[in-house]
Enzyme design. Structure first.
Site, short mmCIF file in Angstrom:
data_model
loop_
_atom_site.label_atom_id
_atom_site.label_comp_id
_atom_site.label_asym_id
_atom_site.label_seq_id
_atom_site.Cartn_x
_atom_site.Cartn_y
_atom_site.Cartn_z
N GLU A 137 0.84 -1.21 0.00
CA GLU A 137 0.00 0.00 0.00
C GLU A 137 0.87 1.25 0.00
O GLU A 137 2.03 1.21 0.39
CB GLU A 137 -0.88 0.01 1.26
CG GLU A 137 -1.89 -1.10 1.33
CD GLU A 137 -2.98 -0.97 0.28
OE1 GLU A 137 -3.31 0.17 -0.09
OE2 GLU A 137 -3.50 -2.00 -0.17
N SER A 194 -12.42 0.62 -8.72
CA SER A 194 -12.92 -0.41 -7.81
C SER A 194 -13.06 0.14 -6.40
O SER A 194 -13.84 -0.33 -5.61
CB SER A 194 -12.00 -1.62 -7.81
OG SER A 194 -10.69 -1.22 -7.55
N ASN A 195 -12.28 1.19 -6.10
CA ASN A 195 -12.32 1.74 -4.75
C ASN A 195 -12.56 3.23 -4.84
O ASN A 195 -11.89 3.93 -5.56
CB ASN A 195 -10.98 1.46 -4.06
CG ASN A 195 -10.60 2.55 -3.08
OD1 ASN A 195 -11.39 2.98 -2.25
ND2 ASN A 195 -9.37 3.03 -3.19
N ARG A 205 -7.98 12.93 -7.30
CA ARG A 205 -8.34 12.42 -8.61
C ARG A 205 -9.82 12.67 -8.91
O ARG A 205 -10.19 12.88 -10.07
CB ARG A 205 -7.99 10.93 -8.75
CG ARG A 205 -8.92 9.97 -8.07
CD ARG A 205 -8.49 8.54 -8.32
NE ARG A 205 -9.47 7.60 -7.76
CZ ARG A 205 -9.24 6.31 -7.59
NH1 ARG A 205 -8.06 5.80 -7.90
NH2 ARG A 205 -10.16 5.52 -7.11
N TYR A 244 -6.93 5.25 -21.35
CA TYR A 244 -7.37 4.71 -20.07
C TYR A 244 -6.87 5.63 -18.96
O TYR A 244 -5.69 6.02 -18.94
CB TYR A 244 -6.83 3.29 -19.87
CG TYR A 244 -7.27 2.73 -18.55
CD1 TYR A 244 -8.57 2.27 -18.38
CD2 TYR A 244 -6.41 2.72 -17.45
CE1 TYR A 244 -9.02 1.81 -17.15
CE2 TYR A 244 -6.85 2.26 -16.22
CZ TYR A 244 -8.15 1.81 -16.07
OH TYR A 244 -8.58 1.37 -14.84
N ASN A 249 -4.95 6.62 -6.38
CA ASN A 249 -5.77 7.18 -5.31
C ASN A 249 -4.98 8.16 -4.46
O ASN A 249 -5.52 9.11 -3.90
CB ASN A 249 -6.40 6.07 -4.45
CG ASN A 249 -5.37 5.12 -3.86
OD1 ASN A 249 -4.20 5.45 -3.72
ND2 ASN A 249 -5.80 3.92 -3.53
N TYR A 255 4.53 5.10 -6.78
CA TYR A 255 3.24 4.45 -6.54
C TYR A 255 2.36 4.50 -7.79
O TYR A 255 1.47 5.31 -7.94
CB TYR A 255 2.52 5.10 -5.35
CG TYR A 255 1.27 4.33 -4.94
CD1 TYR A 255 1.34 2.99 -4.59
CD2 TYR A 255 0.03 4.94 -4.93
CE1 TYR A 255 0.21 2.28 -4.25
CE2 TYR A 255 -1.12 4.23 -4.58
CZ TYR A 255 -1.02 2.90 -4.24
OH TYR A 255 -2.14 2.19 -3.91
N GLU A 258 -0.22 -1.60 -11.28
CA GLU A 258 -1.05 -2.27 -12.30
C GLU A 258 -1.92 -1.28 -13.07
O GLU A 258 -2.34 -1.59 -14.19
CB GLU A 258 -1.87 -3.40 -11.67
CG GLU A 258 -3.09 -2.99 -10.87
CD GLU A 258 -2.75 -2.33 -9.55
OE1 GLU A 258 -3.65 -1.68 -8.98
OE2 GLU A 258 -1.60 -2.43 -9.07
N LYS A 259 -2.14 -0.10 -12.52
CA LYS A 259 -2.99 0.87 -13.23
C LYS A 259 -2.33 1.38 -14.51
O LYS A 259 -3.02 1.84 -15.41
CB LYS A 259 -3.33 2.05 -12.31
CG LYS A 259 -4.33 1.69 -11.23
CD LYS A 259 -4.98 2.94 -10.66
CE LYS A 259 -5.82 2.62 -9.45
NZ LYS A 259 -4.99 2.33 -8.26
#
Ligand SMILES: *[C@@H]1O[C@H](CO)[C@@H](O)[C@H](O)[C@H]1NC(C)=O
Ligand SMILES: *[C@@H]1O[C@H](CO)[C@@H](O)[C@H](O)[C@H]1NC(C)=O
Length: 367
Positions: A137, A194-195, A205, A244, A249, A255, A258-259
């Protein structure tokens, strides 16, 4: 006479010889020599008991043991996946705590540690053993559990300066790939969210998105929105969008994982919101993505994307890197979230045996 004598002697000799051969044969048939001869004495190592002595078994015994103290988030996977998916086979991963005193390394998942530290592995720890701090995280979403500052030997994180950095990397190729074709597109901008819990730092964001979406249509997917995306549709959906939104976040050095890997692997242009462009360029070529900071405001970014939508040639230049670099799709099932991290740790402890203490864990992590 001498001739008769000679011939009868000869006949006798023949008979004797013949009888000899027959009796010897009988002896041999009744008592085959293999049963009668004493066996050679085994050399000492042949006395090793019934154990399987195949070379692969010997190799397993030599492989360092990585003990998963707990399964992160209880997402279990088949431990043979490290070999199957990443060809990592140089250590032995186990979740069997009975092997604790013999484990070369113990992996402790930060979010699984209780505040009173009562569920940590026991002390004293074997002198050869290294403890790995596993945490994926960002600092915004990290709890400072006291007492861990000087406990570990190795850090594992998405951070490039962790002892064991974990992420999918683009890899170079010597022979250019001339065969890449941009996937067919039927959407302009997509975003899978997703979050959307405010506590995780999504404020920045969301502010950007609200303004941005006034000027351009965005196709939303994911748990946070009505259109839930099945795992099997993740890559195909991403491939069907020209752009995309790779919006993190919270914003921290390194950081982005996968995004950005998802769109790069799917054949889509990531529009990134996160740390500065230069940080992204440590991991991906500058012409493979669009950074929101390159634009004075959300409106001008939207205008730029609409303009690229009409200019195929300019759009295709975002894929020139595919000729000499290869992306690797990351695993997307929920229970696979920590497969890469655990397999990478296994590979690390097999290659590194250096003494190491990780001091001031939080000072490093929160800076
Ligand atoms: C020994 O290895 C062979 C081949 O890998 C395997 O089929 C067999 O079950 C093993 N035996 C033991 C006792 O482990
Ligand atoms: C691991 O780290 C601990 C805590 O700093 C230290 O006491 C121990 O000697 C280290 N062990 C190894 C094998 O690196």
């Amino acid at each position: 006479m001498s001739s008769t004598n000679g011939s009868s002697l000869c006949r006798l000799g023949l008979i004797v010889t013949f009888a000899g051969v027959i009796s010897l044969s009988v002896v041999f048939l009744w008592f085959p020599p293999s049963n009668n001869c004493p066996l050679p004495l085994p050399r000492p190592e042949q006395y090793i008991p019934a154990k399987n002595k195949s070379s692969s078994t010997e190799a397993v015994e030599d492989k360092p043991i990585l003990l998963l103290w707990t399964w992160p988030e209880n997402y279990r996977f088949d431990l043979s996946d490290c070999k199957k998916l990443y060809n990592i086979d140089n250590c032995q991963i186990t979740d069997d705590r009975a092997l604790y005193s013999n484990a070369d390394a113990v992996m402790v998942y930060h979010r699984g540690i209780s505040w009173d530290l009562s569920n940590l592995p026991p002390s004293p720890r074997p002198p050869f053993q290294r403890w790995i701090w596993l945490h994926m995280e960002s600092p915004t979403n990290t709890q400072r559990i006291p007492g861990l500052e000087n406990l570990f030997n190795l850090t594992l994180s998405y951070r490039h300066d962790a002892d064991i950095p974990v992420r999918m990397r683009l890899t170079t190729r010597k022979k250019p790939d001339e065969g890449f074709v941009i996937p067919k597109k039927d959407k302009l901008v997509c975003w899978i969210v997703s979050n959307n819990a405010p506590s995780t730092g999504v404020g920045a964001r969301n502010v950007f998105y609200r303004e941005f979406s006034k000027y351009i249509q965005v196709h939303m997917f994911g748990k946070a929105y009505a259109t839930f995306l099945d795992y099997s549709h993740y890559y195909p959906t991403m491939a069907s969008c020209k752009f995309y939104l790779s919006f993190e976040n919270s914003i921290h050095k390194d950081y982005f994982t996968e995004k950005i890997n998802g769109p790069l692997a799917a054949g889509t242009v990531p529009v990134v919101l996160g740390p500065p462009r230069k940080n992204y360029e440590n991991f991906a070529p500058g012409n493979a993505f669009i950074h929101v900071n390159d634009f004075p405001d959300p409106k001008s970014l939207a205008e730029y994307l609409l303009q690229l939508d009409k200019d195929e040639e300019a759009y295709s230049r975002f894929f020139t890197w595919r000729k000499y670099l290869s992306p690797t799709p990351h695993l997307i099932l929920q229970n696979q979230e920590f497969v890469l991290a655990i397999c990478t740790a296994c590979d690390h402890i097999a290659r590194h045996r250096e003494y190491k203490e990780a001091h001031d864990l939080y000072k490093w992590y929160f800076n």
